[in-house]
Design a protein around this motif. Structure first.
Motif, mmCIF file in Angstrom:
data_model
loop_
_atom_site.group_PDB
_atom_site.id
_atom_site.type_symbol
_atom_site.label_atom_id
_atom_site.label_comp_id
_atom_site.label_asym_id
_atom_site.label_seq_id
_atom_site.Cartn_x
_atom_site.Cartn_y
_atom_site.Cartn_z
ATOM 1 N N GLU A 83 72.534 12.432 72.928
ATOM 2 C CA GLU A 83 71.801 13.603 72.437
ATOM 3 C C GLU A 83 70.339 13.254 72.118
ATOM 4 O O GLU A 83 69.483 14.147 72.042
ATOM 5 C CB GLU A 83 72.461 14.159 71.170
ATOM 6 N N ARG B 134 63.584 12.503 74.686
ATOM 7 C CA ARG B 134 63.055 13.277 73.560
ATOM 8 C C ARG B 134 61.715 13.925 73.886
ATOM 9 O O ARG B 134 60.890 13.403 74.627
ATOM 10 C CB ARG B 134 62.854 12.378 72.331
ATOM 11 N N ARG B 135 61.505 15.092 73.273
ATOM 12 C CA ARG B 135 60.200 15.741 73.221
ATOM 13 C C ARG B 135 59.682 15.614 71.783
ATOM 14 O O ARG B 135 60.472 15.541 70.834
ATOM 15 C CB ARG B 135 60.310 17.211 73.604
ATOM 16 N N ASP C 123 57.963 24.750 70.786
ATOM 17 C CA ASP C 123 57.828 24.547 72.227
ATOM 18 C C ASP C 123 56.497 23.884 72.610
ATOM 19 O O ASP C 123 56.217 23.680 73.797
ATOM 20 C CB ASP C 123 57.967 25.873 72.970
ATOM 21 N N LEU D 186 64.045 25.583 61.375
ATOM 22 C CA LEU D 186 65.026 25.153 62.372
ATOM 23 C C LEU D 186 66.006 24.147 61.782
ATOM 24 O O LEU D 186 67.198 24.176 62.090
ATOM 25 C CB LEU D 186 64.305 24.552 63.578
ATOM 26 N N GLY E 18 70.067 24.957 61.282
ATOM 27 C CA GLY E 18 71.081 24.085 61.851
ATOM 28 C C GLY E 18 71.931 23.363 60.832
ATOM 29 O O GLY E 18 72.839 22.612 61.190
ATOM 30 N N GLU F 98 78.830 18.306 66.745
ATOM 31 C CA GLU F 98 78.003 19.506 66.673
ATOM 32 C C GLU F 98 76.695 19.207 65.939
ATOM 33 O O GLU F 98 75.625 19.708 66.319
ATOM 34 C CB GLU F 98 78.763 20.634 65.973
ATOM 35 N N ARG G 280 74.521 17.541 68.371
ATOM 36 C CA ARG G 280 74.040 18.480 69.381
ATOM 37 C C ARG G 280 72.864 19.287 68.849
ATOM 38 O O ARG G 280 71.841 19.468 69.541
ATOM 39 C CB ARG G 280 75.174 19.419 69.807
ATOM 40 N N ARG G 281 72.997 19.771 67.616
ATOM 41 C CA ARG G 281 71.923 20.552 67.021
ATOM 42 C C ARG G 281 70.667 19.704 66.815
ATOM 43 O O ARG G 281 69.549 20.168 67.059
ATOM 44 C CB ARG G 281 72.380 21.147 65.686
ATOM 45 N N GLY H 17 69.808 17.135 68.571
ATOM 46 C CA GLY H 17 69.253 16.855 69.892
ATOM 47 C C GLY H 17 68.496 18.012 70.495
ATOM 48 O O GLY H 17 67.680 17.811 71.415
ATOM 49 N N GLU H 18 68.716 19.224 69.993
ATOM 50 C CA GLU H 18 68.004 20.397 70.512
ATOM 51 C C GLU H 18 66.608 20.540 69.913
ATOM 52 O O GLU H 18 65.784 21.294 70.429
ATOM 53 C CB GLU H 18 68.804 21.667 70.224
ATOM 54 N N LEU H 19 66.339 19.823 68.823
ATOM 55 C CA LEU H 19 65.052 19.959 68.150
ATOM 56 C C LEU H 19 64.080 18.869 68.609
ATOM 57 O O LEU H 19 64.491 17.752 68.921
ATOM 58 C CB LEU H 19 65.232 19.866 66.633
#
Length: 402
Positions: free
Chosen positions: A97, A101-102, A112, A148, A152, A170, A173-174, A176-178
């Motif tokens: 995850e 990375r960004r 974004d 955010l 989460g 989970e 996962r959360r 890793g989305e940030l």
């Protein structure tokens, strides 16, 4: 290492100071442990609950919050000692995850507005809390990323609440989305790294984080009352947990004795702040660390791992912005603070340990073979150490003879 002795008269003064907090109603109950060499003195005062009559006990099981962090780092270093991890390995093999990375262009960027990470996140980045993500020490709403994190339920923006935190996969996962807040290795950020360490330990060892801790740390050290929840048979030893309401000037219950969040196994075993423990259990961990990884005849950690954990692992650039935590007197090793200079009498250079937001504090001083453990059930009001912490460490240090 110099072995001093404890001055009983000055320990009596410490008791008077600590008991003052109880008598004034500032804190329901307190357990203190002060040790010098093989000499250990424990003091117990007050009650388990604000409105209760049950006295505080030596074996009271406290929610220890962030003094969980040194234990998470120690577990990780056991895997380094075992050869299953290397400090400068990428963690992507076990934590996919966190691959690719960004990174936010600036802290005030929207989610974004990012750039690619310069490199992979390493085990070392997690151990010294520089992997690029952590608590945001700013007013809510200052940065996009704060909302955010809150949405989460990733923790770090308030006290631990196990019932709100998702399960391990989970949670990852959360996360890793940030985007990251800073490039890996660029800046020290509080809290989240140690939660990720717990996931890393679980995945590398192929068992639960709590199971690994039990086998490799708690059982060898005799820490029988330390874990991520309290068994039903021991709930009478769990005190109420309180926050201070500044408007009413009263203590309010944050987590109850009988229906505590810690009476149930959590979905996420938090390496940043999820453990419960007793003063004697936590002392056993501190004593092992002060003994350079040895407990009795058993070696729990290599001396090299203890040395790495307890020395400064940050550059001045990495510490930038963390003055609230470190001031000018301390820095960070692996999972814990390390004193660099003596801003206060008890801040002996080389001293290591940390504080917990639920009212706990534990540090070890190699120069004097000295350990102090403070357990309370009043939550901290801010990142600044509360008066009870300062008074405890000042009095405990004065009790050292020599």
């Amino acid at each position: 290492m110099r072995t001093n002795a404890l001055n009983m008269g000055r320990l009596a003064d410490l008791h008077t100071t600590m008991n003052g907090y109880v008598e004034r109603g500032d804190i329901p109950g307190i357990v203190t442990l002060v040790a010098c060499g093989e000499e250990v003195q424990v003091d117990v005062m007050g009650r388990m609950a604000v409105d209760g009559e049950e006295p505080m006990r030596r074996d009271t099981i406290f929610r220890i919050a962030s003094i969980t962090k040194p234990i998470a780092a120690a577990a990780t270093m056991i895997l380094v000692d075992d050869g299953k991890l290397r400090l400068d390995d990428s963690v992507e093999r076990w934590l996919p995850e966190l691959a690719n990375r960004r990174v936010l262009r600036r802290m005030d960027s929207p989610p974004d507005d990012t750039v690619p990470a310069n490199r992979s996140i390493t085990v070392r980045d997690l151990l010294n809390s520089t992997f690029g993500f952590g608590s945001v020490m700013a007013r809510p709403g200052t940065y996009w990323i704060q909302q955010l994190i809150r949405d989460g339920n990733l923790g770090g923006d308030g006290p631990p609440q196990p019932s709100l935190t998702p399960g391990t996969d989970e949670w990852m996962r959360r996360l890793g989305e940030l985007p990251l807040m800073y490039q890996p290795g660029e800046r020290w950020l509080y809290n989240t790294s140690c939660d990720v360490l717990g996931v890393l330990v679980a995945r590398v060892s192929e068992r639960s984080f709590g199971g690994f801790l039990r086998e490799r740390l708690f059982d060898p050290l005799g820490m029988k009352d330390t874990g991520f929840s309290v068994p039903a048979s021991n709930l009478d030893r769990l005190p109420g947990l309180y926050s201070f309401n500044h408007e009413s000037r009263k203590l309010e219950e944050f987590d109850s004795m009988r229906d505590s969040e810690y009476s149930r196994a959590p979905a996420f075993e938090s390496g940043a702040g999820g453990l419960v423990s007793t003063a004697d259990d936590y002392y056993a961990f501190c004593r092992m660390m002060l003994n350079k990884g040895v407990c009795g005849r058993e070696r729990v950690l290599t001396e090299a791992s203890v040395e790495a954990m307890t020395r400064d692992q940050l550059t001045p650039q990495q510490r930038e912005g963390a003055e609230l935590f470190f001031g000018n007197h301390s820095s960070w090793g692996f999972g814990m603070a390390v004193s660099l200079r003596r801003e206060k009498p008890w801040m002996v250079p080389g001293r290591f340990g940390w504080d917990g937001g639920f009212g706990t504090s534990a540090y070890s001083d190699p120069a004097n073979d000295f350990i102090g453990v403070l357990m309370t059930q009043r939550m901290m009001d801010s990142p600044e150490p509360p008066a009870v912490f300062t008074d405890f460490w000042a009095g405990a240090h004065r009790a050292l003879e020599g």
